[in-house]
Scaffold this active site. Structure first.
Site, short mmCIF file in Angstrom:
data_model
loop_
_atom_site.label_atom_id
_atom_site.label_comp_id
_atom_site.label_asym_id
_atom_site.label_seq_id
_atom_site.Cartn_x
_atom_site.Cartn_y
_atom_site.Cartn_z
N GLU A 163 1.02 -1.33 -0.01
CA GLU A 163 -0.11 0.06 -0.14
C GLU A 163 0.57 0.62 -0.20
O GLU A 163 0.42 2.00 0.81
CB GLU A 163 -0.88 -0.30 0.89
CG GLU A 163 -2.03 -1.10 1.02
CD GLU A 163 -2.70 -1.17 2.40
OE1 GLU A 163 -2.65 0.03 3.03
OE2 GLU A 163 -3.62 -2.04 2.12
N GLU A 270 -6.30 -10.20 -1.50
CA GLU A 270 -7.07 -10.50 -0.51
C GLU A 270 -8.74 -10.61 -0.94
O GLU A 270 -9.62 -9.57 -0.60
CB GLU A 270 -6.86 -9.17 0.35
CG GLU A 270 -5.50 -8.99 0.78
CD GLU A 270 -5.36 -7.51 1.56
OE1 GLU A 270 -5.60 -6.90 2.38
OE2 GLU A 270 -3.70 -7.63 1.50
O1 9MR Z 1 -7.63 -8.06 8.34
C1 9MR Z 1 -6.56 -7.46 9.02
C2 9MR Z 1 -7.45 -7.14 10.06
O2 9MR Z 1 -8.16 -7.84 10.85
C3 9MR Z 1 -6.49 -6.21 10.88
O3 9MR Z 1 -7.38 -6.14 12.08
C4 9MR Z 1 -6.19 -5.22 9.72
C5 9MR Z 1 -5.06 -4.23 10.42
O4 9MR Z 1 -4.62 -3.37 9.79
O5 9MR Z 1 -5.44 -5.54 9.00
C6 9MR Z 1 -7.03 -6.18 7.98
O6 9MR Z 1 -6.36 -6.25 6.56
C7 9MR Z 1 -5.86 -5.89 5.68
C8 9MR Z 1 -4.80 -6.28 4.53
O7 9MR Z 1 -2.88 -6.47 5.77
C9 9MR Z 1 -3.61 -5.06 4.26
N1 9MR Z 1 -4.58 -4.74 3.21
C10 9MR Z 1 -5.63 -3.99 3.71
C11 9MR Z 1 -6.26 -5.20 4.90
C12 9MR Z 1 -8.10 -5.26 5.67
O8 9MR Z 1 -7.76 -4.81 5.92
#
Ligand code: 9MR
Length: 387
Positions: A163, A270
């Site tokens: 990102e 994702e």
């Molecule tokens: O799914 C993840 C969630 O459990 C966490 O709380 C969150 C924290 O930022 O991150 C989520 O996963 C993210 C991923 O690491 C990067 N792309 C976006 C995803 C959804 O937020």
């Protein structure tokens, strides 16, 4: 579409693991995604700690049966692995790697360099000042070497930078401590350190919203620049956090084509489909108590109505249609969670809602979308009959 009632997770396990599929199942071909898509691309799932460390065995069994790759949803992020200077905790990450090895699955490392979920100390220097460029580059190198080095040969590929692209404005890169302190070349360095630590691992750039024209064009520019400078980049990860009607299939397809045109692989990293009413673009911090209590924003607390279930099935069907058409470019499709109860979309952008974004419901039962995706995979294995 009706879910055959006999296909509970327990029965799915029996059919696939036991290898004694009744004729009904056998006629349809393999009952697991990992087999149905074996010729096309890896089928992955993001897993939480409890799904791999034995705490939630039912989920673990189902995941292992259906998927050929796992991404630790949170357990390989900087704050999880290296919360304090010099202190590493690999327990949960090791559990993912052990789980994958036992079940013949691939592990994707997520994510080495990100502006989020990175502890504040990483960016701090001496006497309350921010870290210098050299200090931060040294920390980046030490972290990447420690983590990638530990899992060398066990993790097939890493989201090296996550990102980094901006969502608006004239700049290609977002404002972040990485960029502010090191400069725009922080990505090149991160990839170089990852390559040093594991010469064989695949190295990915991962981002969301790449279906947006502006962001996609900037992404292509960013990655082309890196490739021109000799940065070893294997593939782009298009996160694919989608809604029922956004983005268009056309935009999804253009994204695959534009990035594969760079000569790198494309991964769907994702995937999920938000079915809840959207509330615009304001951040989580702006959500009022009134909105959180507003039931019209959380309409499916006692289950997904048939009409929406059907839309979700159709959406997954259409998306996998596109992915299969571009199977030459796509090397993996990962769903961002095993079951609806696990999904981050229950808490974003409004906390505490009941979303239904994935292929299995909260009781781990396969949804119509699951059967539709499975069928797509099975059909892709069948050659058209000769005339
Ligand atoms: O799914 C993840 C969630 O459990 C966490 O709380 C969150 C924290 O930022 O991150 C989520 O996963 C993210 C991923 O690491 C990067 N792309 C976006 C995803 C959804 O937020």
């Amino acid at each position: 579409m009706m879910i055959p009632p006999f296909l509970t997770p327990a029965v799915l396990v029996m059919l696939v693991v036991g290898g004694s599929a009744p004729s009904r199942g056998a006629e349809r071909g393999p009952l697991a995604l990992r087999q149905a898509f074996a010729d096309a691309f890896l089928m992955g799932v993001a897993l939480s700690t409890s799904q791999v460390n034995g705490t939630n065995d039912r989920a673990g069994v189902l995941a292992a049966q259906q998927f050929s790759a796992i991404t630790p949803e949170n357990d390989m992020k900087w704050e999880a692995l290296n919360p304090l200077p010099g202190q590493y905790d690999f327990k949960a990450a090791d559990a993912h790697v052990g789980f994958a090895a036992r079940n013949n699955m691939n592990v994707i490392g997520h994510a080495l360099i990100w502006h989020s979920q990175t502890p504040a100390w990483v960016f701090q220097g001496r006497e309350g000042k921010p870290a210098t460029r050299d200090e931060l580059l040294n920390r980046m190198q030490a972290h990447i070497h420690a983590v990638v080095g530990r899992y060398k040969g066990k993790v097939i590929g890493w989201d090296v930078v996550n990102e980094a692209l901006s969502d608006s404005g004239p700049d290609i890169l977002r404002d972040s401590p990485w960029r502010r302190i090191i400069g725009d070349d922080f990505l090149d360095h991160a990839f170089r350190f990852a390559r040093e630590a594991d010469p064989q691992a695949e190295l990915y750039y991962n981002d969301y919203g790449l279906e947006d024209e502006r962001k996609r064009a900037n992404g292509v520019k960013l990655l082309r620049g890196m490739l021109d400078r000799g940065v070893q980049l294997t593939a782009v990860g298009t996160q694919s956090h989608f809604q029922l009607d956004y983005p268009s299939l056309d935009a999804v397809e253009k994204t695959i084509l534009d990035f594969s045109g760079l000569g790198i692989g494309v991964m769907v990293t994702e995937l999920d489909v938000d079915v809840l009413p959207s509330r615009g673009t304001a951040g989580v911090a702006d959500i009022s108590r009134r909105e959180m209590a507003d039931k019209s924003l959380d309409p499916y607390t006692s289950g997904l109505p048939d009409g929406i279930q059907e839309k979700l099935r159709q959406r997954y069907t259409d998306l996998f249609g596109v992915y299969l058409r571009h199977r030459a470019a796509i090397t993996r499709v990962t769903i961002w969670g095993l079951d609806d109860g696990q999904s981050w979309l229950n808490d974003f952008p409004i906390p505490g809602r009941t979303n239904h974004a994935l292929l299995f419901d909260r009781a781990l039962n396969p949804k119509p979308a699951f059967f539709a995706v499975l069928q797509k995979g099975q059909a892709s294995r069948t050659r058209p009959p000769r005339r």
